[in-house]
Design an enzyme around this catalytic site. Structure first.
Site, PDB file in Angstrom:
ATOM      1  N   HIS A 160       0.425  -1.617   0.073  1.00 40.52           N
ATOM      2  CA  HIS A 160       0.012   0.184   0.155  1.00 40.52           C
ATOM      3  C   HIS A 160       0.556   1.413   0.124  1.00 40.52           C
ATOM      4  CE1 HIS A 160      -3.462  -2.443   1.337  1.00 40.52           C
ATOM      5  NE2 HIS A 160      -2.868  -3.656   1.566  1.00 40.52           N
ATOM      6  N   SER A 281      15.136  20.968 -16.066  1.00 39.46           N
ATOM      7  CA  SER A 281      14.075  22.340 -16.236  1.00 39.46           C
ATOM      8  C   SER A 281      14.827  23.061 -16.743  1.00 39.46           C
ATOM      9  CB  SER A 281      14.087  22.535 -14.477  1.00 39.46           C
ATOM     10  OG  SER A 281      13.257  23.636 -15.223  1.00 39.46           O
ATOM     11  N   LYS A 287      17.637  21.099 -10.876  1.00 37.84           N
ATOM     12  CA  LYS A 287      16.546  20.050 -11.042  1.00 37.84           C
ATOM     13  C   LYS A 287      17.325  18.598 -11.262  1.00 37.84           C
ATOM     14  CE  LYS A 287      12.897  18.979 -10.682  1.00 37.84           C
ATOM     15  NZ  LYS A 287      11.358  19.403 -10.907  1.00 37.84           N
ATOM     16  N   GLU A 294       9.477   8.852 -16.727  1.00 37.19           N
ATOM     17  CA  GLU A 294       8.552   9.035 -16.712  1.00 37.19           C
ATOM     18  C   GLU A 294       8.083   8.787 -18.380  1.00 37.19           C
ATOM     19  OE1 GLU A 294       8.687  13.215 -16.040  1.00 37.19           O
ATOM     20  OE2 GLU A 294      10.000  12.069 -14.371  1.00 37.19           O
ATOM     21  N   LYS A 329      -1.749  -3.878 -38.519  1.00 34.91           N
ATOM     22  CA  LYS A 329      -0.281  -3.456 -38.899  1.00 34.91           C
ATOM     23  C   LYS A 329      -0.045  -1.926 -38.047  1.00 34.91           C
ATOM     24  CE  LYS A 329      -0.876  -4.324 -42.876  1.00 34.91           C
ATOM     25  NZ  LYS A 329      -1.378  -5.245 -43.358  1.00 34.91           N
TER      26      LYS A 329
END
Length: 475
Positions: A160, A281, A287, A294, A329
């Site tokens: 969880h 970024s 970043k 992703e 296809k």
């Protein structure tokens, strides 16, 4: 006298097709990648025509030689379809007829675009099943390399998305490898069902000229011909199954990607990606983004859509062939093209990532992940597990009130909670003891994880042998 046309049909029509029909009817440009497989089928068909005495020995050799030249030229980019070529079959027949005259035109006897189209895609998918397998095995090897390096690295395991029990990080990585292994196992199973040649089915009823399809099947690496000529040209369940397998693989890659995204977050801090497999970024200089993960996660939805679309196309088609089947296809090619981009990037990302072992271990006991050790210890000493569960829950509650972890609990606190919580239990409330205790087959104990790696490597070797021993046409 009838007038020759480059189209494969039209003799019974007074006028040519309308421009709108031509535009709609022309194959998607991606379909022409099937040219080498169409030529492979044509070589086998030419042998059938020789057996039927439609081709002389000299004509057969002339056709085979020219098809080899055309194949090499197409692969080298020296020849390609023209705008007026409706499909790959029209393109190749036009080329052969221009080069060989009437001999090239003889090749159409005894077959239809229906069995040609079915054969081309089946050959293509059998080939691609093997190249995809090799790419997946490279990712599997990357997971195994990381697993070998982290058999002793302890991390929290989750249920969880909450800390649950400690595991070795290798065991967690191998959980992904096991699910991906089954995806390739599905491809092997798919190939067993798909190793039947549709050549000789012609339009739907079989061919009155090519009556030895079992021979052409062997030439193309099949196990034999399709049992039913109608089924051979009308069915695309093998395409839908292939698309399902690739979609399931994409889903499993997406699950791995999601965890990489979590592991590389500041909140987890378990993994640092290599600079070559991360992005930054445009506005925030600090970043470092896990874009490969992703993008992979996003493309899984696309492959699921391909499967849904293909099944919707197939669901109400009457037997035998219908032009709707050209959509097979679109779905299959997109799945293959997507995975051929995703798999090398994922393998590189996993192989080069750096694992922060100390931070994983620091977090591993947080959230009372060792609580089950207390309950198990009590149960092994005769306490009914229902009571052991209640006692351990009470101990956790006391620890929460005191703001401590289980490993920090005092002997006095143990006795306060329940007299059966003897000091000896503390030796079992450690990370290393917890993972070592899970020593059954498939458990997270380091010895069992080493054995799991050995078994998986053997299984992957068998899959690789299958992928590299194909006897059919490749491109």
């Amino acid at each position: 006298m009838t007038q020759h046309t480059d189209r494969l049909w039209g003799g019974r029509f007074k006028t040519g097709p309308a421009p709108a029909l031509t535009a709609l009817s022309r194959s998607d440009p991606s379909f022409f990648r099937l040219a080498p497989y169409d030529l492979a089928g044509s070589r086998a068909h030419a042998q059938e025509l020789r057996r039927a005495e439609i081709l002389s020995a000299a004509e057969l050799q002339q056709l085979l030689d020219e098809m080899d030249r055309l194949d090499a030229q197409f692969r080298a980019g020296e020849v390609g379809p023209l705008l007026q070529d409706e499909d790959v079959h029209t393109f190749l027949e036009r080329e052969l007829t221009q080069r060989l005259g009437a001999t090239g035109g003889k090749l159409r006897a005894g077959r239809s675009r229906n069995d040609q189209a079915a054969n081309d895609l089946r050959l293509f998918l059998r080939d691609k099943a093997r190249t995809l397998t090799q790419a997946v095995i490279d990712l599997q090897n990357a997971l195994i390399e990381q697993a070998n390096a982290h058999i002793g690295s302890v991390s929290a395991g989750f249920t969880h998305l909450q800390p649950a029990q400690p595991v070795v990080f290798a065991h967690h990585l191998l959980a992904h490898a096991q699910s991906i292994y089954r995806d390739i196992d599905r491809l092997l199973d798919w190939d067993r069902r798909s190793a039947r040649s549709p050549l000789g089915a012609a339009a739907l009823a079989g061919s009155a000229i090519c009556r030895r399809p079992e021979l052409s099947a062997v030439e193309l690496g099949y196990d034999g011909p399709c049992e039913n000529s109608i089924d051979a040209v009308a069915s695309r369940d093998h395409v839908a199954e292939f698309v399902f397998v690739t979609s399931m693989l994409a889903v499993n890659l997406s699950r791995l990607s999601e965890e990489v995204i979590l592991w590389t977050s500041r909140q987890f801090g378990w993994v640092v990606l290599d600079d070559g497999y991360a992005t930054g970024s445009s506005i925030m200089p600090q970043k470092k983004n896990s874009d490969i993960a992703e993008l992979t996660r996003g493309k899984a939805g696309r492959l699921i859509g391909n499967l849904s679309g293909l099944l919707a196309t197939l669901k109400s088609l009457p037997l035998a062939y219908n032009r709707d089947l050209a959509e097979d296809k679109i779905a299959a090619f997109d799945c293959i093209d997507t995975l051929e981009l995703v798999l090398p990037a994922m393998a590189g990302m996993i192989r080069t990532m750096r694992v922060n072992v100390d931070e994983m271990r620091r977090q591993a006991p947080l959230g009372f992940t060792l609580a089950t050790e207390v309950a198990d210890w009590l149960a092994l000493r005769g306490v009914p597990f229902s009571e052991a569960h209640e006692i351990t829950g009470a101990l956790v509650r006391v620890c929460e009130e005191q703001g401590i972890e289980l490993s920090e609990v005092s002997v006095a606190t143990l006795a306060q909670v329940d007299a059966r919580l003897e000091p000896a239990v503390l030796a079992h409330v450690t990370l290393d003891a917890a993972v070592a205790a899970r020593s059954g087959y498939g458990g997270t104990a380091p010895a069992r994880v080493r054995e799991q790696i050995e078994r998986l490597q053997g299984a992957l070797a068998a899959q690789l042998a299958w992928a590299t021993s194909y006897g059919g046409p490749t491109c």
